[in-house]
Design a protein around this motif. Sequence first.
Motif, short mmCIF file in Angstrom:
data_model
loop_
_atom_site.label_atom_id
_atom_site.label_comp_id
_atom_site.label_asym_id
_atom_site.label_seq_id
_atom_site.Cartn_x
_atom_site.Cartn_y
_atom_site.Cartn_z
N THR A 200 27.71 51.36 32.80
CA THR A 200 26.05 51.27 33.69
C THR A 200 25.80 52.36 33.77
O THR A 200 26.18 53.42 33.49
N TYR A 201 24.35 53.01 33.95
CA TYR A 201 23.99 54.68 33.50
C TYR A 201 23.56 54.97 34.63
O TYR A 201 22.00 53.97 35.22
N ARG A 202 23.90 55.87 35.55
CA ARG A 202 23.31 56.15 37.11
C ARG A 202 23.30 57.32 36.95
O ARG A 202 24.10 57.96 36.83
N PRO A 203 22.35 57.96 38.25
CA PRO A 203 21.95 59.49 38.51
C PRO A 203 23.12 60.13 39.35
O PRO A 203 24.39 59.08 39.82
N ASN A 204 24.04 61.08 38.76
CA ASN A 204 25.19 61.24 39.36
C ASN A 204 25.59 62.18 40.46
O ASN A 204 25.91 62.17 41.67
N ARG A 205 24.91 63.36 40.03
CA ARG A 205 24.64 64.83 41.14
C ARG A 205 23.62 65.63 41.00
O ARG A 205 22.64 65.05 39.61
N PRO A 206 23.00 66.36 41.68
CA PRO A 206 22.00 67.28 41.55
C PRO A 206 22.15 68.22 40.61
O PRO A 206 23.73 68.70 40.77
N LEU A 207 21.62 68.94 39.87
CA LEU A 207 21.66 70.85 39.74
C LEU A 207 22.25 71.80 40.81
O LEU A 207 20.94 71.45 42.04
N LEU B 171 18.57 65.44 27.22
CA LEU B 171 18.51 65.53 28.56
C LEU B 171 18.02 64.93 29.81
O LEU B 171 16.92 64.29 29.15
N LYS B 172 18.85 64.07 29.75
CA LYS B 172 18.18 63.15 30.68
C LYS B 172 18.45 63.57 32.18
O LYS B 172 19.50 63.40 33.01
N LEU B 173 16.98 63.53 33.15
CA LEU B 173 16.70 63.45 34.01
C LEU B 173 16.61 62.91 35.17
O LEU B 173 15.56 61.83 34.67
N GLN C 74 11.17 70.45 44.03
CA GLN C 74 11.45 69.27 42.56
C GLN C 74 12.78 69.53 42.94
O GLN C 74 13.46 70.53 43.22
N ARG C 75 13.77 68.17 43.29
CA ARG C 75 15.11 68.43 42.59
C ARG C 75 15.50 67.37 41.35
O ARG C 75 15.44 65.86 41.48
N PHE C 76 16.96 68.04 41.07
CA PHE C 76 16.75 66.85 39.52
C PHE C 76 18.33 66.86 39.61
O PHE C 76 19.09 67.77 39.76
N TRP C 77 18.52 66.02 38.68
CA TRP C 77 19.97 64.83 39.09
C TRP C 77 19.78 64.67 37.65
O TRP C 77 19.38 64.38 37.04
N LEU C 78 21.54 64.58 37.30
CA LEU C 78 22.15 64.81 35.86
C LEU C 78 22.54 63.04 35.79
O LEU C 78 23.23 62.43 37.06
N TRP C 79 22.04 62.31 34.83
CA TRP C 79 22.82 61.06 34.79
C TRP C 79 24.08 60.72 34.01
O TRP C 79 24.56 61.85 33.14
N ALA C 80 24.40 59.76 34.52
CA ALA C 80 26.29 59.89 34.00
C ALA C 80 26.33 58.58 33.67
O ALA C 80 26.22 57.42 34.14
N LYS C 81 27.40 58.03 32.23
CA LYS C 81 27.78 56.78 32.21
C LYS C 81 28.91 56.51 32.48
O LYS C 81 29.38 57.89 32.41
N ARG C 82 28.96 55.38 33.64
CA ARG C 82 30.33 54.71 33.84
C ARG C 82 30.99 54.21 33.71
O ARG C 82 30.47 53.87 32.35
N GLN C 83 32.26 53.83 33.12
CA GLN C 83 33.49 53.38 32.94
C GLN C 83 33.14 52.21 32.44
O GLN C 83 33.68 51.10 31.44
N ASN C 84 32.57 51.47 33.62
CA ASN C 84 31.68 49.83 33.32
C ASN C 84 30.29 49.65 32.40
O ASN C 84 29.60 48.85 33.12
#
Length: 558
Positions: free
Chosen positions: A98-105, A129-131, A86-96
């Motif tokens: 949109t909501y995208r996976p940002n980096r792995p934990l 917590l969204k992953l 399992q590899r989990f990624w954090l999501w991030a809200k971008r300035q524009n």
Amino acid sequence: MDNLQERLKKEQEEKEHKKKEKAEAHLYTIIKVARDEDLSEQIGKDIYFDLVDHDKVRSFRVQKQLSFNTFKEEVAKEFGIPVQFQRFWLWAKRQNHTYRPNRPLTHIEEAQSVGQLREVSNKVHNAELKLFLEVELGPDLRPIAPPEKTKDDILLFFKLYDPEKEELRYVGRLFVKSTGKPSEILTKLNEMAGYDPDEDIGLYEEIKFEPNVMCEPIDKKLTFRASQLEDGDIVCFQKGPVTVMDSEDHIRYPDVPSYLEYVHNRQVVHFRSLDKPKEDDFCLEMSRLYTYDDVVEKVAQQLGLEDPSKIRLTPHNCYSQQPKPQPIKYRGVEHLSDMLVHYNQTSDILYYEVLDIPLPELQGLKTLKVAFHHATKDEVELSHPNAELRLLEVFYHKIYKVFPPNEKIENINDQYWTLRAEEIPEEEKNLGPHDRLIHVYHFTKDTAQNQMQIQNFGEPFFLVIHEGETLTEIKDRIKKKLQVPDDEFAKWKFAFFSLGRPEYLQDSDIVSSRFQRRDVYGAWEQYLGLEHTDNAPKRAYAVNQNRHTFEKPVKIYN
């Protein structure tokens, strides 16, 4: 009875459980885990932009003190994916927006408690917590360890567009090197799409969709870094650039940007007939960018109407759930979106009506309420089809104005007084030099509190009087004109009025001698008054003396 007690006990337990959950909410975190499966299931059906609707993915209620590594064991049980894969990624809200996976934990973060982790992921105070769970599958489609990720590796998500079917779907994700070029992964993308390995494909980056869609072609010869692609970005691709030749009429949206534009702006509008405002008549799929002309054209098409300018639309009031009082003027708004907006709300309802004449023509007309009048009948009968008519202004049972035929319509007002149309009697057309046209009004006297009050009523009219004519002769003509029965007419009294004061007349009086003065202000200040009781049934009189009563319709016979 036992059954009922059982049920009550169960309900009570549920209540207690909910209460406890609420009281302990601060001890728990909700973790929402999105996976490839969710993306495949949602994209092109529930959502088109971004990657996932987090409300529809599997969520876990986890105690905040629990270490994240322990939580991974729960995920292994739920999804059948061993912890080490399992590899989990954090999501991030971008300035524009949109909501995208940002980096792995990181391993350090995974060793922390769920509560601490939630604070890392969320600057906003939010209990969730969204992953994104990344799972790598081996050739046998079994989970394997995720590939090493360096700074140089970019995780991209891919959507495939089919212009023939107007279909968008998720086909997977890939790691690419930031120094690599799209041209190097084309074979891989064709394989993901189920195309021939050397199929020519066009690539686009889905950048944002609020407030407008931004989706731009990716240059296959530039590196991913040069095209500014980063972790969590979305690439949409399709079979080679559609040429004008291919793009026959049946392909409405030949490329990804035009399709996303369409999806973003499409709107199903519920059309209702204005005279049946509670029920939908038909629904049409439209674009919020449609112009006024586009909208009425589609409605006319639906109704089988040749002239779209005969359609008049009225917007919907979201608060009262009724049509707005004012219809939309011809080309009075730019786009469909303007027709549907009501303060800060957007409706999906429009009311329509089919007019007898084109709307622009109707707007150039002024609606006037005119009452046709005949001395004795409710139904207006013209003496002959080309009878000459005149228009009068009547207010509180007096005639204030006869409109000249060249009067501009815009100067005529039906708001405060009644407009009356009537045939001009023959006798008035050939007046001799000493004949006078006088006003004749009905009145009653009211002696309330020792004060005499004159009350006018009924329909006022004009009468021709000749020089030297006595009241007896005039009475005969009035009786005939109004068709009053003898016994009734015997009770009538006749008075000459000047500035509101009556002067009663005898049968032998010469009436024309009273109407000699020219210096009075306005013709209505001098009139012949007919005093009698008001036997007419009460009718709603001048427009604004009672705006909301309806008289029976006038029939006009030619």
